[in-house]
Design a protein around this motif. Structure first.
Motif, PDB file in Angstrom:
ATOM      1  N   PRO A   1      -8.976  19.984  -2.432  1.00  0.00           N
ATOM      2  CA  PRO A   1      -9.603  19.053  -1.490  1.00  0.00           C
ATOM      3  C   PRO A   1      -8.497  18.199  -0.861  1.00  0.00           C
ATOM      4  N   PHE A   2      -8.435  18.145   0.457  1.00  0.00           N
ATOM      5  CA  PHE A   2      -7.269  17.589   1.157  1.00  0.00           C
ATOM      6  C   PHE A   2      -7.715  16.597   2.217  1.00  0.00           C
ATOM      7  N   ARG A   3      -7.076  15.420   2.237  1.00  0.00           N
ATOM      8  CA  ARG A   3      -7.365  14.396   3.230  1.00  0.00           C
ATOM      9  C   ARG A   3      -6.059  13.746   3.697  1.00  0.00           C
ATOM     10  N   GLN A   4      -6.123  13.090   4.867  1.00  0.00           N
ATOM     11  CA  GLN A   4      -4.960  12.373   5.401  1.00  0.00           C
ATOM     12  C   GLN A   4      -5.285  10.908   5.662  1.00  0.00           C
ATOM     13  N   ILE A   5      -4.339  10.051   5.291  1.00  0.00           N
ATOM     14  CA  ILE A   5      -4.344   8.662   5.746  1.00  0.00           C
ATOM     15  C   ILE A   5      -3.125   8.520   6.640  1.00  0.00           C
ATOM     16  N   ALA A   6      -3.367   8.288   7.915  1.00  0.00           N
ATOM     17  CA  ALA A   6      -2.281   8.237   8.884  1.00  0.00           C
ATOM     18  C   ALA A   6      -2.767   7.502  10.126  1.00  0.00           C
TER      19      ALA A   6
ATOM     20  N   GLY B   1      -6.178   1.613   9.258  1.00  0.00           N
ATOM     21  CA  GLY B   1      -6.426   2.218   7.955  1.00  0.00           C
ATOM     22  C   GLY B   1      -5.248   2.373   7.033  1.00  0.00           C
ATOM     23  N   ILE B   2      -4.125   1.659   7.288  1.00  0.00           N
ATOM     24  CA  ILE B   2      -2.962   1.824   6.416  1.00  0.00           C
ATOM     25  C   ILE B   2      -2.635   0.574   5.604  1.00  0.00           C
ATOM     26  N   SER B   3      -3.531  -0.408   5.610  1.00  0.00           N
ATOM     27  CA  SER B   3      -3.372  -1.543   4.692  1.00  0.00           C
ATOM     28  C   SER B   3      -3.839  -1.109   3.307  1.00  0.00           C
ATOM     29  N   THR B   4      -3.442  -1.845   2.305  1.00  0.00           N
ATOM     30  CA  THR B   4      -3.845  -1.509   0.938  1.00  0.00           C
ATOM     31  C   THR B   4      -5.366  -1.500   0.796  1.00  0.00           C
ATOM     32  N   GLU B   5      -6.033  -2.532   1.302  1.00  0.00           N
ATOM     33  CA  GLU B   5      -7.489  -2.615   1.169  1.00  0.00           C
ATOM     34  C   GLU B   5      -8.181  -1.493   1.937  1.00  0.00           C
ATOM     35  N   ALA B   6      -7.682  -1.192   3.125  1.00  0.00           N
ATOM     36  CA  ALA B   6      -8.291  -0.102   3.901  1.00  0.00           C
ATOM     37  C   ALA B   6      -8.130   1.231   3.182  1.00  0.00           C
ATOM     38  N   MET B   7      -6.984   1.452   2.565  1.00  0.00           N
ATOM     39  CA  MET B   7      -6.753   2.696   1.826  1.00  0.00           C
ATOM     40  C   MET B   7      -7.666   2.779   0.613  1.00  0.00           C
ATOM     41  N   ILE B   8      -7.863   1.663  -0.070  1.00  0.00           N
ATOM     42  CA  ILE B   8      -8.766   1.625  -1.240  1.00  0.00           C
ATOM     43  C   ILE B   8     -10.166   2.061  -0.830  1.00  0.00           C
ATOM     44  N   GLN B   9     -10.661   1.472   0.241  1.00  0.00           N
ATOM     45  CA  GLN B   9     -12.025   1.775   0.686  1.00  0.00           C
ATOM     46  C   GLN B   9     -12.160   3.220   1.167  1.00  0.00           C
ATOM     47  N   THR B  10     -11.137   3.709   1.834  1.00  0.00           N
ATOM     48  CA  THR B  10     -11.163   5.093   2.325  1.00  0.00           C
ATOM     49  C   THR B  10     -11.203   6.097   1.165  1.00  0.00           C
TER      50      THR B  10
ATOM     51  N   MET C   1       4.626   2.466  -1.039  1.00  0.00           N
ATOM     52  CA  MET C   1       4.409   1.117  -1.585  1.00  0.00           C
ATOM     53  C   MET C   1       2.918   0.794  -1.610  1.00  0.00           C
ATOM     54  N   ARG C   2       2.226   1.112  -0.529  1.00  0.00           N
ATOM     55  CA  ARG C   2       0.790   0.858  -0.467  1.00  0.00           C
ATOM     56  C   ARG C   2       0.034   1.736  -1.459  1.00  0.00           C
ATOM     57  N   ALA C   3       0.446   2.985  -1.600  1.00  0.00           N
ATOM     58  CA  ALA C   3      -0.222   3.901  -2.534  1.00  0.00           C
ATOM     59  C   ALA C   3      -0.123   3.386  -3.964  1.00  0.00           C
ATOM     60  N   LEU C   4       1.013   2.826  -4.321  1.00  0.00           N
ATOM     61  CA  LEU C   4       1.182   2.268  -5.664  1.00  0.00           C
ATOM     62  C   LEU C   4       0.264   1.066  -5.869  1.00  0.00           C
ATOM     63  N   GLU C   5       0.102   0.254  -4.831  1.00  0.00           N
ATOM     64  CA  GLU C   5      -0.824  -0.878  -4.909  1.00  0.00           C
ATOM     65  C   GLU C   5      -2.268  -0.388  -5.034  1.00  0.00           C
ATOM     66  N   VAL C   6      -2.590   0.657  -4.301  1.00  0.00           N
ATOM     67  CA  VAL C   6      -3.933   1.243  -4.386  1.00  0.00           C
ATOM     68  C   VAL C   6      -4.199   1.765  -5.788  1.00  0.00           C
ATOM     69  N   ALA C   7      -3.217   2.458  -6.359  1.00  0.00           N
ATOM     70  CA  ALA C   7      -3.378   3.018  -7.698  1.00  0.00           C
ATOM     71  C   ALA C   7      -3.660   1.935  -8.731  1.00  0.00           C
ATOM     72  N   LYS C   8      -2.945   0.818  -8.634  1.00  0.00           N
ATOM     73  CA  LYS C   8      -3.169  -0.278  -9.574  1.00  0.00           C
ATOM     74  C   LYS C   8      -4.562  -0.890  -9.389  1.00  0.00           C
ATOM     75  N   ALA C   9      -4.973  -1.032  -8.125  1.00  0.00           N
ATOM     76  CA  ALA C   9      -6.275  -1.645  -7.854  1.00  0.00           C
ATOM     77  C   ALA C   9      -7.426  -0.759  -8.317  1.00  0.00           C
ATOM     78  N   LEU C  10      -7.310   0.553  -8.138  1.00  0.00           N
ATOM     79  CA  LEU C  10      -8.399   1.460  -8.483  1.00  0.00           C
ATOM     80  C   LEU C  10      -8.532   1.688  -9.988  1.00  0.00           C
ATOM     81  N   GLN C  11      -7.535   1.274 -10.742  1.00  0.00           N
ATOM     82  CA  GLN C  11      -7.665   1.350 -12.197  1.00  0.00           C
ATOM     83  C   GLN C  11      -8.870   0.565 -12.679  1.00  0.00           C
ATOM     84  N   ALA C  12      -9.159  -0.546 -11.996  1.00  0.00           N
ATOM     85  CA  ALA C  12     -10.301  -1.382 -12.384  1.00  0.00           C
ATOM     86  C   ALA C  12     -11.627  -0.651 -12.215  1.00  0.00           C
TER      87      ALA C  12
END
Length: 331
Positions: A292-297, A316-325, A221-232
């Motif tokens: 290239p591989f990373r983890q958000i956990a 680091g698992i909120s939508t905003e934290a994931m965006i910045q990461t 759910m958060r990843a989908l929100e991140v994807a929409k936000a990063l489109q900008a």
């Protein structure tokens, strides 16, 4: 409250909803789905360890009182009894909190249920960081524990649709299942993506050329929100939802991660130890795939108590934290 006083954050209750303000939700999708399924399958029984209300099993208790068993605050007895009922031909759905179903009752799950491949469905609430009550109730390592049990099927739903579709699927599966349980007012997001739950299958929800997020549970759910936000910011993010942690859909994961030019990020509501991230990394390395591989956990640590929004930001698992990461990784 005077003009200079900041509004106080509400402390996250043990049964707090993970839905953000204004988000679409469905009430008790697990409870309603189980009641509907039980009408068709008289062999289904429900058991809980004094937590019917807090796992939405109270709906089953009301609809099928003769098939409901309240085991008291005794999770080991809960799992042992579920195993015994499975031996008699019933399909037990046993509910408790994830910390109690995994940490407290681990030996009974391992020896009574899993070793004999019994048809028990363990549906455990408050998975990962979905409560602010501190390490006693935060099941940050539940997947690591149950992934290590031979023959255990593991499901980590994203939302209400995922949960209600998973219920009949795990009931139809022969053998033990551990499902992370989303309860109460559960967000509804996957209906926008023409989604259908299939046990053992990962689903590409949206494609993206720059980043591939492989996720499970509420982090989808958060990843989908991140994807929409990063489109900008002209960052194209794909999201591959992995609702079944074990057995893992390695074929789909390898196929998607093999596409060149994308950062691969595994996002999960679980410690970095022993969860989806390690499972995906093993699958990719074994197949000779090295993007290239990373983890958000969550960190390998005992987590703090507090309000969930604060904790999700902190770890680091909120939508905003994931965006910045992700922005930081992309440079």
């Amino acid at each position: 409250m005077n003009a200079t006083t900041k509004p106080r954050l509400k402390t996250s209750a043990m049964i707090a909803s993970i839905a953000s303000e204004g988000q679409r939700v469905k009430a008790a999708p697990f409870g309603h789905a189980l009641v509907e399924l039980a009408r068709q399958r008289p062999e289904i029984v429900g058991l809980t360890a004094d937590l019917a209300k807090y796992t939405d099993l109270h709906l089953f208790a009301q609809a099928c009182p003769e098939r409901f068993f309240q085991m008291g605050m005794a999770e080991q007895l809960l799992m042992a009894s579920a195993g015994g009922m499975a031996k008699e031909g019933f399909v037990p759905f046993a509910t408790t909190y994830a910390v109690f179903g995994t940490r407290r009752a681990f030996d009974f799950v391992h020896q009574v249920i899993a070793e004999e491949n019994l048809n028990v469905k363990m549906c455990c609430a408050l998975p990962g960081l979905t409560t602010g009550y501190g390490p006693s109730h935060q099941a940050a390592e539940d997947l690591a524990l149950v992934r290590a049990i031979p023959g255990m099927t593991i499901v980590d739903p994203c939302d209400a649709l995922d949960t209600e579709q998973a219920v009949p699927a795990i009931a139809a599966h022969k053998g033990p299942v551990y499902m992370r349980l989303l309860r109460g007012n559960v967000p509804l997001v996957l209906d926008e993506y023409d989604y259908k739950f299939e046990l053992g299958k990962a689903k590409m929800l949206r494609d993206g050329r720059d980043v591939l997020v492989i996720s499970s549970g509420i982090l989808t759910m958060r990843a989908l929100e991140v994807a929409k936000a990063l489109q900008a910011d002209s960052v194209d993010v794909g999201v591959l939802h992995v609702p079944t942690i074990k057995p893992l859909d390695t074929a789909t994961i390898i196929a998607e991660a093999s596409r060149s030019g994308r950062l691969v990020v595994v996002a999960e509501n679980h410690t970095v130890i022993g969860g989806l991230g390690e499972a995906v990394a093993t699958a990719l390395l074994t197949a000779g795939i090295t993007p290239p591989f990373r983890q958000i956990a969550l960190p390998d640590a005992f987590l703090d108590a507090g309000a969930l929004p604060t904790l999700h930001d902190r770890y680091g698992i909120s939508t905003e934290a994931m965006i910045q990461t992700i922005k930081g990784w992309l440079g």
